[in-house]
Design an enzyme around this catalytic site. Sequence first.
Site, PDB file in Angstrom:
ATOM      1  N   LYS A   1       0.861  -1.178   0.000  1.00 41.23           N
ATOM      2  CA  LYS A   1       0.000   0.000   0.000  1.00 41.23           C
ATOM      3  C   LYS A   1       0.898   1.228   0.000  1.00 41.23           C
ATOM      4  O   LYS A   1       1.690   1.442   0.916  1.00 41.23           O
ATOM      5  CB  LYS A   1      -0.896  -0.015   1.242  1.00 41.23           C
ATOM      6  CG  LYS A   1      -1.780   1.210   1.352  1.00 41.23           C
ATOM      7  CD  LYS A   1      -2.708   1.113   2.540  1.00 41.23           C
ATOM      8  CE  LYS A   1      -3.542   2.360   2.680  1.00 41.23           C
ATOM      9  NZ  LYS A   1      -4.450   2.287   3.833  1.00 41.23           N
TER      10      LYS A   1
ATOM     11  N   LYS B   1      -2.082  -1.591  -3.903  1.00 43.09           N
ATOM     12  CA  LYS B   1      -2.962  -0.428  -3.866  1.00 43.09           C
ATOM     13  C   LYS B   1      -2.141   0.838  -3.930  1.00 43.09           C
ATOM     14  O   LYS B   1      -1.167   0.933  -3.190  1.00 43.09           O
ATOM     15  CB  LYS B   1      -3.757  -0.482  -2.560  1.00 43.09           C
ATOM     16  CG  LYS B   1      -4.605   0.725  -2.287  1.00 43.09           C
ATOM     17  CD  LYS B   1      -5.195   0.651  -0.913  1.00 43.09           C
ATOM     18  CE  LYS B   1      -5.866   1.975  -0.642  1.00 43.09           C
ATOM     19  NZ  LYS B   1      -6.244   2.155   0.705  1.00 43.09           N
TER      20      LYS B   1
HETATM   21  C1  PBG Z   1      -7.449   3.197   5.529  1.00 43.80           C
HETATM   22  C2  PBG Z   1      -7.683   3.162   4.078  1.00 43.80           C
HETATM   23  C3  PBG Z   1      -7.481   4.163   3.111  1.00 43.80           C
HETATM   24  C4  PBG Z   1      -7.964   3.639   1.903  1.00 43.80           C
HETATM   25  C5  PBG Z   1      -8.405   2.350   2.167  1.00 43.80           C
HETATM   26  N1  PBG Z   1      -8.207   2.071   3.501  1.00 43.80           N
HETATM   27  C6  PBG Z   1      -6.986   5.548   3.234  1.00 43.80           C
HETATM   28  C7  PBG Z   1      -5.589   5.863   3.520  1.00 43.80           C
HETATM   29  O1  PBG Z   1      -4.751   4.998   3.743  1.00 43.80           O
HETATM   30  O2  PBG Z   1      -5.320   7.061   3.581  1.00 43.80           O
HETATM   31  C8  PBG Z   1      -8.007   4.370   0.580  1.00 43.80           C
HETATM   32  C9  PBG Z   1      -9.043   3.883  -0.368  1.00 43.80           C
HETATM   33  C10 PBG Z   1      -9.341   4.793  -1.514  1.00 43.80           C
HETATM   34  O3  PBG Z   1      -8.674   5.818  -1.768  1.00 43.80           O
HETATM   35  O4  PBG Z   1     -10.299   4.474  -2.217  1.00 43.80           O
HETATM   36  N2  PBG Z   1      -6.146   3.359   5.933  1.00 43.80           N
END
Ligand code: PBG
Length: 328
Positions: free
Chosen positions: A197, A250
């Site tokens: 991520k 992601k």
């Molecule tokens: C929680 C989380 C996030 C997203 C999914 N789970 C936000 C982040 O990490 O700031 C982002 C999902 C999206 O942008 O559609 N941490």
Amino acid sequence: MGSFPENRMRRLRATPTLRRLVQETRLSVSDLIYPMFVAEDVDERREIEPMPGIFQHSLDSLKSEVEAVAGLGIPAVLVFGIPSHKDEVGSQGYAPNGITQQAIRAIKRVQPELAVVGDVCMCEYTSHGHCGILLDDGTVDNDQTLELLAETAVSQADAGVDIVAPSAMMDGQVGAIRDALDDNDHENVPIMAYSAKYASSFYGPFRTAAESAPQMGDRKGYQMDPPNVNEAMREIEQDILEGADVVMVKPALAYLDVIAKAKQRFDTPLAAYNVSGEYSMVKAAAGNGWIDERRIVMEILTGIKRAGADMIMSYHAKDVAGWLAEER
Ligand code: PBG
């Protein structure tokens, strides 16, 4: 050209039927996971401005939405709860009757067959918006956060979640959650790890939706640096060793090479998250009449699958499910 007639590539492109026969990647409704937001202080569903067509739901409007999702044949939803009370330690994240736990129970009650994936993180629940416990110097304490993530996962499993998806990017989060689930009679709850991520600007609209933007600083101290791909392989490998049942990359679009490399290297089921900013860009251009939304969305999701994703979380999932049903 003329001297190599056997090399004519166009023969198999001549008709829709031939193209159908040689099509290598086929997007299916079974590949889709639909993300949903449920907010504690919402009475009527509220549209998220940068994400047209996506709503913060109330516990009530959530029910009709999941009926629609299940009716389209989508196998799973991903749930994000937005509590009205946020504090330093994100206590509503692991409260037995927190908004996320209530949402999980509500969905399982109306649609027991629909798989519910619970996002396990702290940023939706903390007053400072970071994904863990903040130290005085503004950094996030890894090991204190692990305990709370484990508690969050167990509370979601108690509420009936089908899969937990840790997204905080703390080291050791998959192992800590696996141990806690096993110790609490949830040996059969799988973990879908947000393994690679990235600290991405594509999450901007989500932070509006989940009211989870960090109040100071950024997430670069725990999420991955976008230029890195070998590091993503190490993250994924680590998560598999800790017991991840599904691993994730992601965002998706700017990271198709990461998806492809992960698919080549690992046999574990692979998910890709077509994130909020990717959705907003398409919706904005389509809303202006600049692109053909349906064809662009199908091309994007097919591309993510072609890169190697076995499943795709996407805010377009309902539209795609409808279009796929029309095509056949
Ligand atoms: C929680 C989380 C996030 C997203 C999914 N789970 C936000 C982040 O990490 O700031 C982002 C999902 C999206 O942008 O559609 N941490």
